[in-house]
Motif scaffolding. Structure first.
Motif, PDB file in Angstrom:
ATOM      1  N   VAL A  21       0.866  -1.185   0.000  1.00  0.00           N
ATOM      2  CA  VAL A  21       0.000   0.000   0.000  1.00  0.00           C
ATOM      3  C   VAL A  21       0.903   1.236   0.000  1.00  0.00           C
ATOM      4  N   GLN A  22       0.731   2.078  -1.002  1.00  0.00           N
ATOM      5  CA  GLN A  22       1.525   3.298  -1.115  1.00  0.00           C
ATOM      6  C   GLN A  22       0.750   4.471  -0.521  1.00  0.00           C
ATOM      7  N   PHE A  60      -8.235   5.981   0.249  1.00  0.00           N
ATOM      8  CA  PHE A  60      -7.968   6.030  -1.190  1.00  0.00           C
ATOM      9  C   PHE A  60      -6.482   5.819  -1.534  1.00  0.00           C
ATOM     10  N   SER A  61      -5.711   5.294  -0.585  1.00  0.00           N
ATOM     11  CA  SER A  61      -4.318   4.942  -0.906  1.00  0.00           C
ATOM     12  C   SER A  61      -4.308   3.802  -1.922  1.00  0.00           C
ATOM     13  N   GLN A  62      -3.299   3.806  -2.783  1.00  0.00           N
ATOM     14  CA  GLN A  62      -3.218   2.822  -3.856  1.00  0.00           C
ATOM     15  C   GLN A  62      -2.633   1.502  -3.337  1.00  0.00           C
ATOM     16  N   TYR A  64      -0.964  -2.191  -4.489  1.00  0.00           N
ATOM     17  CA  TYR A  64      -0.277  -2.825  -5.615  1.00  0.00           C
ATOM     18  C   TYR A  64       0.100  -4.253  -5.256  1.00  0.00           C
TER      19      TYR A  64
END
Length: 542
Positions: free
Chosen positions: A9-10, A111-113, A115
């Motif tokens: 999680v970025q 709303f963190s991206q 991956y």
């Protein structure tokens, strides 16, 4: 997406390394469940997908990394896009270099991206097997990636560890992998009590077709010595240069008998009377007892206030030891001292039991040898602490025992040498590697001291609960453990890995022998054997 997957999680300031712990289906409206579309109505199902119906995944953050020069991107509650892009660029630049992984102290914002983890992410977390500083060893690969997951063997051997799993899940193969890695990397010397003769020389491979796998003596002929309590069995199996091991009655102490009281059927009263006999006759107390007549026992009890019935029962049950092939009235040679000299010379020892693999023999021999070796190590450790001379530092010793719950049962663990070793941890440079299918039978205090836990599939709720004793956030990992396949999968968590991880365990095959063993382990295999092994590993994703 499957349980056990590694995700990243970025966030704005930090990157979070997470494990997927659960997956579920959800609906935006309960009326959809009450009146679902028919299977033939593909149009309505497609309309609802993604809006009315959806899937959700649960992530558990395990580690985080925050670069020092990432600027605070929050100004008056609003995110400035220029600073965000600048911060992320700085983040990527720093994570490509050395970084310090920290425990999770916060959570990413809304709303963190999210991956899928890349090979670079795994490298940052678990390191490289050829790391020049750390003694890393690849134990397997993630479920859906082709990148090795490494254990730090220096951290692994400095605490007691456990390998758990129900019968048939490959505990013996996991144990061989870890022992071979420890020997290859010279992380510690090993004393392995091999109950079923699986680790020293070749053993039968699990599967439909009969085949054998190589033992540690075959892979490391110059680093491993095999001792046997059953020379005839060892000779039949073709083990070369195996050394016979004998013990004598005068080496048995009351503490050794106490550990075997369940298998011998001894009461507490019999143990108390054994102490009386030992105080009177010293080291020869067992021989004196075995040779005493009923009249002599009666006279002894009158003089020393012993209990005649308890001593008679003790005599009758100790007579079972006369059937043990390795037990002698007296041994002119001290085999335990010989084993100590081998350990100090850096040799790894495998004690094979052969036909003497009943629980009485296993617990008696293991306890007798371990107590004396531990006593020797305590003396060496105290000398090292006094002199601070590096040459006096004892070599790290790891003792491997099977059926560990028999030695670490809550009712006896306080008085056994194995309980002491598990609690002392690295104080005296001796640790345990416990192999067991019933972790719930091990004392909770001991389980909380287990540094690294390598766990294959478990079904019993008590066993699953025991695995997470003393583990922060263990409840989130219970579903991960319950969903493992029954073969070649394990959950690894604890001191030797930065975060919990599910792996497909490394195949124990010809290519592994070539990668890990000494160059002299065997003649080079022919091209057909190597090609078949390569093909099999390719099918498994290795």
């Amino acid at each position: 997406m499957r349980v056990g997957k590694f995700l990243v999680v970025q966030g704005i300031r930090s990157r979070f390394f997470c494990m997927l712990t659960d997956v579920a289906l959800g609906t935006a409206n309960q009326r959809i469940i009450a009146n679902p579309p028919s299977w033939e109505d593909t149009f309505l199902r497609e309309v609802l997908a993604g809006s009315g119906t959806y899937g959700s995944i649960n992530l558990t953050p395990m580690l985080m990394f925050t670069p020092e020069n990432v600027e605070d991107s929050m100004v008056n509650g609003n995110i400035k896009s220029a600073k965000v892009s600048s911060s992320l660029a700085s983040f990527e630049a720093q994570t490509s270099t050395t970084m310090e992984l920290l425990p999770v102290k916060t959570i990413p914002s809304h709303f963190s991206q999210v991956y899928e983890a890349l090979e670079e992410d795994f490298r940052r977390v678990f390191g490289w097997e050829d790391d020049p500083i750390r003694k890393n060893f690849s134990i397997g690969k993630p479920l859906d990636m082709d990148v090795p997951v490494c254990l730090d063997l220096n951290r692994f051997v400095e605490r007691s560890n456990g390998i758990f799993g129900k019968s048939g899940t490959g505990k013996s193969f996991l144990t061989r992998l870890l022992l071979a890695g420890t020997i290859r990397k010279n992380a510690a010397v090993n004393l392995i009590f091999d109950m079923h003769s699986e680790y020293g020389w070749e053993a039968v491979s699990e599967g439909q077709q009969f085949s054998t796998v190589k033992g540690l003596k075959q892979l490391f002929p110059n680093k491993v010595e095999v001792y046997t309590l059953d020379p005839a069995s060892t000779k039949r199996r073709g083990v070369p240069h195996a050394q016979e091991l004998y013990l004598s009655y005068d080496q048995i102490e009351v503490e050794d008998i106490k550990l075997c009281s369940r298998d011998l059927g001894l009461s507490d009263a019999s143990i108390d009377n054994a102490n009386i006999l030992c105080a009177e006759f010293g080291k020869s107390w067992i021989l004196q007892l075995i040779n005493m007549s009923n009249e002599e026992i009666k006279l002894f009890c009158e003089e020393k206030r012993g209990h005649q019935g308890s001593i008679t029962a003790l005599q009758r049950k100790l007579l079972r030891m006369e059937n043990l092939k390795y037990m002698r009235a007296a041994c002119p040679h001290n085999y335990v001292n010989q084993m100590l000299r081998s350990l100090e010379a850096g040799k790894n020892l495998v004690v094979e039991f052969g036909s003497q693999s009943d629980m009485l023999s296993y617990m008696l021999v293991t306890n007798m040898i371990t107590r004396r070796i531990h006593q020797h190590y305590v003396g060496k450790a105290e000398k090292f602490l006094q002199t601070k001379n590096p040459s006096d530092r004892p070599t790290q010793l790891m003792i491997t025992i099977e059926e560990a719950h028999r030695f670490l049962d809550p009712s006896i663990v306080q008085s056994t040498i194995f309980g002491n070793i598990a609690r002392e941890m690295r104080k005296y440079f001796v640790t345990l590697l416990v192999v067991d299918q019933r972790p719930s039978g091990i004392d909770n205090e001991v389980m909380s001291q287990i540094g690294t836990r390598v766990t294959a599939l478990l079904n019993d709720e008590k066993d699953i609960e025991a695995i997470f004793t003393g583990v922060a956030g263990g409840s989130a990992l219970r579903s991960v453990l319950a969903k493992l396949d029954s073969k070649q999968q394990a959950l690894i968590l604890g001191h030797a890995v930065p975060m919990p991880v599910v792996v497909r365990t490394r195949p124990y095959d010809t290519l592994f022998y070539r990668d890990i063993g000494d160059p002299v382990w065997e003649e080079k295999p022919d091209a057909e054997v190597l090609a078949a092994a390569e093909l099999a590993r390719a099918d498994l994703g290795f």
